[in-house]
Scaffold this motif. Structure first.
Motif, PDB file in Angstrom:
ATOM      1  N   TYR A  51       0.831  -1.191   0.000  1.00  0.00           N
ATOM      2  CA  TYR A  51       0.000   0.000   0.000  1.00  0.00           C
ATOM      3  C   TYR A  51       0.874   1.252   0.000  1.00  0.00           C
ATOM      4  O   TYR A  51       1.961   1.265   0.584  1.00  0.00           O
ATOM      5  N   ASP A  64      -4.699   2.188  -2.590  1.00  0.00           N
ATOM      6  CA  ASP A  64      -4.524   0.834  -3.114  1.00  0.00           C
ATOM      7  C   ASP A  64      -4.543   0.776  -4.639  1.00  0.00           C
ATOM      8  O   ASP A  64      -4.619  -0.304  -5.218  1.00  0.00           O
ATOM      9  N   ASN A  66      -6.903   2.257  -6.398  1.00  0.00           N
ATOM     10  CA  ASN A  66      -8.264   2.598  -6.795  1.00  0.00           C
ATOM     11  C   ASN A  66      -8.924   3.570  -5.813  1.00  0.00           C
ATOM     12  O   ASN A  66      -9.631   4.473  -6.227  1.00  0.00           O
ATOM     13  N   HIS A  67      -8.683   3.348  -4.531  1.00  0.00           N
ATOM     14  CA  HIS A  67      -9.381   4.133  -3.517  1.00  0.00           C
ATOM     15  C   HIS A  67      -8.412   4.600  -2.433  1.00  0.00           C
ATOM     16  O   HIS A  67      -7.391   3.951  -2.167  1.00  0.00           O
ATOM     17  N   THR A 663      -9.099  -5.401   0.418  1.00  0.00           N
ATOM     18  CA  THR A 663      -9.106  -4.108   1.097  1.00  0.00           C
ATOM     19  C   THR A 663     -10.300  -3.926   2.024  1.00  0.00           C
ATOM     20  O   THR A 663     -10.162  -3.360   3.108  1.00  0.00           O
ATOM     21  N   THR A 696     -13.854  -6.196  -1.688  1.00  0.00           N
ATOM     22  CA  THR A 696     -13.131  -5.254  -2.550  1.00  0.00           C
ATOM     23  C   THR A 696     -11.668  -5.656  -2.571  1.00  0.00           C
ATOM     24  O   THR A 696     -11.056  -5.843  -1.520  1.00  0.00           O
ATOM     25  N   ALA A 698      -7.594  -5.334  -4.328  1.00  0.00           N
ATOM     26  CA  ALA A 698      -6.627  -4.371  -4.857  1.00  0.00           C
ATOM     27  C   ALA A 698      -5.426  -5.115  -5.407  1.00  0.00           C
ATOM     28  O   ALA A 698      -4.981  -6.106  -4.827  1.00  0.00           O
ATOM     29  N   LEU A 700      -1.743  -4.286  -5.932  1.00  0.00           N
ATOM     30  CA  LEU A 700      -0.817  -3.255  -5.478  1.00  0.00           C
ATOM     31  C   LEU A 700       0.394  -3.176  -6.401  1.00  0.00           C
ATOM     32  O   LEU A 700       1.520  -3.464  -6.035  1.00  0.00           O
ATOM     33  N   LYS A 727     -12.816  -4.850  -9.481  1.00  0.00           N
ATOM     34  CA  LYS A 727     -12.154  -4.956  -8.182  1.00  0.00           C
ATOM     35  C   LYS A 727     -13.120  -5.318  -7.066  1.00  0.00           C
ATOM     36  O   LYS A 727     -12.738  -5.337  -5.897  1.00  0.00           O
TER      37      LYS A 727
END
Length: 1019
Positions: A51, A64, A66-67, A663, A696, A698, A700, A727
């Motif tokens: 992360y 991550d 995306n968010h 996540t 959800t 991720a 990385l 995702k």
């Protein structure tokens, strides 16, 4: 001076030996609109999991790909917060994060995902200055700086703190030049105060200070393992580990006194943040570049004030800004170079719709566009020359739609447009248009759009145009004459190629035409692939008898000799069936442009690999003829938003394994909090009514986040793994069971991550648990046993009652039989005997009457005997019936001189027959034998019996005169009665008249559950 010369020589040698990665200033920017909690970022860190973490004035932010997830500390007791992240974000051995600010030391706990104040002003005297975290060593000592306290050490395990005051007096009234930087040798370098302040070095091993007089004028120092970047007023100095120094920049416009951080990448480039942009010093090129924000360029630096820089594990440079959020720059050599980096980079161009290419000796890229004319792009400098049609100038570009660029062997550069063809003189920036007879650009229907230009073996040019093939002849003095040969201009030509043997192939609307040179004339030999919408053609460089044909239905590999071909489509793995063109690399592999990106075709392994805009392409849609292989080996492909270029044999030496992460986990639309069981055992246990999950994921790897792919499988539910770009995944109404969620991610370099997994237990309700099921099953078993016992007892009682009733009936039948035999039978027999006595004593009519009475009595005795036999329960079997038939029929035929035979099996199964069945079968048999004796005029009669798996039958056969129609009518009632008897017991009867005699077959089905076996028949 000698040292500087030696260093310069070494540096120059490095320039020739190292392949420095070109800088493509395409910044991907993230800000508050993307979820970042604050537009100012002062610290960046990548944790062990992968992360990215950002320290802001509003707390920690985790990213991550995306968010963003924001984490803050809240003092519930005092209802106050201070989430400014000062200094560095540090990670301990357990994966927890630590940071500092004015209030003290904070810990982000990995397990609870919460922020706690671990040491601060509520524990010691209140400080008026910030605590700035510097490093966390192997002893789990967190070292930090405080302007009032000096260097401080906090052990995160014991919570003990130690302070080491500055050895010199600090001028707090002038802090214009304060910097603190730890090096890689457990030392902290500090300068506190103005420019004249001494440079102090604190040794973590000895906990002691020293003053470095050699660095009196330095404004900042940044460290690499073997080098130091020294920042002085108006100059940068690079210092090696042996003390050798080299001035790398002295221009006031290229240096900045406010450099805040510095970091060196693995390609020999130093990245320095400051209040006036991001500076990059390239050791290999000995060049300093500064990147700043440009309003017209979307992918420029988001803000000039840069605060910190960090390089992640996949060689992405992350830059924090003070007001513009975060910028990410991929430091690796890109798989695909891109023009333009953003749509607003070159306002002179109306659009970037690219139609054709040419690469010159300087590796400048010439490209034609759909509406913006001819362009020359220098990828080294980013400069662009644009040439468009100017109606006021005769020597301008003929038309703004440029479809072909070609350099002939005489070094003339030909430009084909929608208004004809011209020779371009770059030195004079002028175009010499070639006159085409019978062509007028004023009439659209006479327009000539040039699709392709080639040079023939004799030096002349041949152009594929919308009006057919255009031939351009070279005359002395570099003069040219153009014409449309009449015999070649019936159809539009989209492409044209010439083989070394002189054979020409032209792709036209009617198909591909093969032409042969006959002097200056081309003779048509054959046409193939008629009616196909062809986009381009090329000869297979491995074998000239094959041609590659790009079309709307796929890529065709056509054998020019046999006419056979292979078609490659989406089903074969191609990205899209709409193919524009292909380029062949040195190994014979193909790069193919389509309407869904680029496809790489591995000829040897017969496999496709597809690339889309997510991998850095200008768009998913490419264009006809916008593909080109330059002399440098670069491949060029153009589309609707610009073009890409790359080396076909590109090999990225960096293939870092990505990390997969789960996540968030939502259960019944509620985010799950990590409980102890999950932390220790990676097990989520929920009750049966909380069986909706939303996960959800991720990937990385931040180089091309949108191109990462996810592979997941919920074992126990999903039959096969699912690969997707999404995702998130949702599972609803999962039944109680034990599941395992498995997750892997794939980055654009096709490197898989390690597998992440989590066990999920949906607990069954108590009525579905094993103990409950065992107990209820046991009780149910007892109940079933009791019910079975009860009903079996009832059934047995009924059987006993039925048996008793049957025994009573049988006893009654025996009694009736005995009474009939003893009483009625004896009485009738007495009457018969008395009538015979009277008959013997008298003659005449009385004798006849008495004879009738005697005969009737005997018949009645016989009938009563048959009734008694039928009533007797001991005669209820088929075997007894057959025995009785044998006995009675033999007695019946004994007085007559008649050949009578009986054919019954030796072994008869035990089959119970009712009184009605036995009686009717016996009477039918008796009646048939009687009829055969009386009416058949036969000399031989036989009675036979047979039995098979589903029925048994009797057959009465004679060799008499048979049954004619007259006799049938006479005996109609007899036949009718026989049929009625058989129908009454569920059987049937049939007569078969032969040439000599009659055969009567009557049968009925066997009772159910009869055991069948083979019988041996006896006469």
């Amino acid at each position: 001076m000698l040292k500087q010369i030696i260093f310069f020589f070494i540096l120059a040698l490095r320039i020739t030996l190292l392949n420095a990665q070109p800088i493509i200033p395409r910044f991907e920017n993230l800000g508050v609109n993307d979820g970042l909690s604050h537009s100012s970022v002062y610290n960046i860190h990548q944790d062990k999991k992968g992360y990215m973490w950002f320290g802001t004035p509003n707390g920690l932010c985790r990213y991550d790909g995306n968010h963003f997830q924001n984490y803050q500390y809240h003092d519930a007791k005092n209802n106050t917060t201070n989430n400014f992240v000062r200094g560095k974000i540090l990670e301990d051995a357990a994966g927890n994060l630590w940071f500092t600010n004015e209030n003290g030391i904070y810990k982000w706990d990995k397990n609870s995902e919460s922020v706690y104040l671990k040491w601060g002003n509520n524990l010691l005297e209140k400080s008026t200055t910030e605590y700035r975290a510097l490093l966390l060593d192997e002893n789990q000592d967190l070292w930090m700086f405080n302007l009032a306290e000096g260097i401080m050490k906090y052990n995160i395990l014991s919570a003990k703190i130690a302070k080491f005051s500055f050895p010199i007096k600090v001028n707090y009234n002038n802090l214009t030049n304060t910097f603190i930087q730890p090096d890689s040798e457990r030392k902290i370098w500090m300068k506190i105060g103005d420019n004249n302040a001494d440079l102090m070095i604190f040794d973590l091993r000895s906990n002691s200070y020293t003053v470095a007089k050699d660095y009196a004028d330095v404004r900042a120092i940044f460290f690499d393992h073997q080098q130091k970047m020294l920042v002085y007023k108006n100059k940068l100095v690079l210092e090696k580990s042996n003390g050798m120094r080299f001035i790398i920049a002295t221009n006031k416009n290229k240096t900045d006194n406010s450099y805040r951080s510095g970091i060196k990448d693995e390609y020999g480039r130093w990245w320095l943040t400051s209040a006036s942009g991001l500076s990059c010093y390239d050791e290999n090129k000995n060049a300093l570049n500064i990147f700043i924000h440009e309003n017209l360029k979307i992918n420029s630096l988001p803000f000039d004030i840069t605060t910190c820089a960090y390089i992640d594990r996949t060689n992405n440079l992350w830059v924090g800004t003070d007001g513009g959020g975060i910028a990410r720059l991929d430091l690796k050599q890109p798989r695909f170079y891109l023009f333009p980096l953003s749509m607003g980079d070159y306002p002179v161009l109306k659009d970037y719709f690219t139609k054709c290419f040419y690469e010159d000796d300087q590796q400048r890229i010439w490209f034609g566009t759909h509406s913006s004319g001819l362009n020359i792009y220098n990828p080294q400098t980013g400069s662009l020359l644009n040439f468009q049609n100017n109606p006021r100038k005769n020597n301008s570009l003929p038309g703004n739609i440029v479809g072909a660029i070609f350099r002939d062997k005489y070094k003339n550069i030909w430009i084909g447009t929608n208004a004809g063809v011209a020779i371009f003189d770059e030195n004079k920036k002028s175009f010499r248009k070639i006159t085409i007879p019978n062509y007028s650009p004023d009439f659209p229907n006479q327009g000539t759009f040039i699709n392709k230009i080639i040079q023939l073996k004799n030096g002349n040019l041949l152009c594929a145009t919308t009006r057919g093939l255009l031939k351009i002849y070279r005359k002395p003095g570099n003069k040219f004459y153009a014409e449309f040969p009449e015999h070649l201009n019936r159809f539009s030509s989209i492409d044209v190629v010439q083989l070394p043997n002189g054979t020409i192939y032209s792709a036209q609307s009617t198909g591909i035409i093969q032409l042969k040179c006959n002097g200056e004339r081309f003779d048509s030999i054959t046409t193939f692939l008629p009616g196909l919408d062809i986009k381009s053609i090329s000869i297979d460089r491995r074998d000239e008898k094959f041609m590659w044909v790009a079309s709307r239905i796929g890529l065709i590999h056509y054998n020019l000799r046999s006419g056979k071909y292979n078609l490659f489509t989406e089903k074969s793995g191609l990205g899209d069936n709409h193919v524009y063109g292909e380029l062949e690399d040195s190994l014979g592999n193909l790069w193919i442009s389509t309407n869904k990106g680029l496809s790489f075709f591995d000829i040897k392994n017969n496999k496709f690999k597809n690339y889309s805009h997510l991998h850095g392409l200008q768009s998913n849609e490419f264009n006809t003829h916008a593909f080109y292989k330059g002399a440098s080996g670069n491949f060029y492909f153009g589309g609707i938003n610009g073009f890409n270029w790359f080396k076909a044999d590109f090999k990225n030496p960096i293939k870092t394994k990505p990390q997969a992460a789960i996540t968030t986990i939502e259960n019944n639309n509620q985010i799950l909090i990590n409980d102890t069981n999950y932390i220790l055992h990676q097990l989520l246990s929920v009750p049966y009514n909380q069986n909706d999950f939303n996960f959800t994921f991720a990937a990385l790897d931040f180089t091309l986040p949108k191109a990462n792919k996810i592979q997941y499988q919920l074992e126990g539910w999903d039959e096969y793994p699912v690969i997707t770009e999404n995702k998130t995944v949702r599972y609803s109404n999962l039944p109680p069971a034990r599941y395992r969620l498995k997750l892997k991610v794939l980055n654009p370099e096709e490197v898989w991550s390690d597998e992440e997994k989590i066990d999920i237990e949906i607990r069954a309700p108590y009525w579905k648990t094993k103990p409950f099921l065992y107990i209820t099953s046991f009780l149910l078993l007892l109940l079933v046993v009791y019910i079975t016992y009860f009903f079996s007892r009832q059934k047995e009682k009924k059987k006993i009652q039925l048996l008793e009733k049957q025994l009573a009936i049988n006893a009654e039948r025996v009694r009736i039989s005995a009474d009939m035999h003893d009483e009625i039978g004896s009485g009738i027999t007495h009457i018969a005997l008395m009538s015979e006595i009277v008959q013997a004593q008298h003659n005449g009519e009385l004798k006849k009457e008495m004879q009738i009475i005697s005969s009737s009595a005997h018949k009645l005795v016989q009938t009563i005997s048959e009734i008694i036999w039928a009533l007797n329960p001991q005669n209820d079997t088929l075997e007894n019936l057959l025995a009785y038939m044998r006995e009675q029929s033999q007695q019946y035929f004994e007085p007559f001189e008649m050949a009578f035979s009986i054919h019954f099996p030796e072994e008869i199964p035990t089959i119970k027959l009712t009184n009605e069945v036995r009686r009717n079968l016996y009477l039918v048999t008796k009646e048939l034998l009687n009829n055969a004796l009386k009416h058949a005029e036969a000399s031989a009669i036989s009675l036979s019996f047979c039995i098979n798996k589903d029925h048994f039958s009797f057959t009465v056969t004679d060799n008499g005169v048979g049954i004619n129609e007259a006799k049938k009518r006479v005996n109609a009632n007899g036949i009718k009665n026989l049929k009625q008897r058989m129908n009454a017991i569920g059987g049937d009867i049939s007569w078969i008249t032969k040439e000599r005699g009659t055969e009567v077959i009557y049968s009925m089905p066997l009772p159910k559950h009869t055991t069948f076996f083979t019988f041996k028949t006896t006469a």
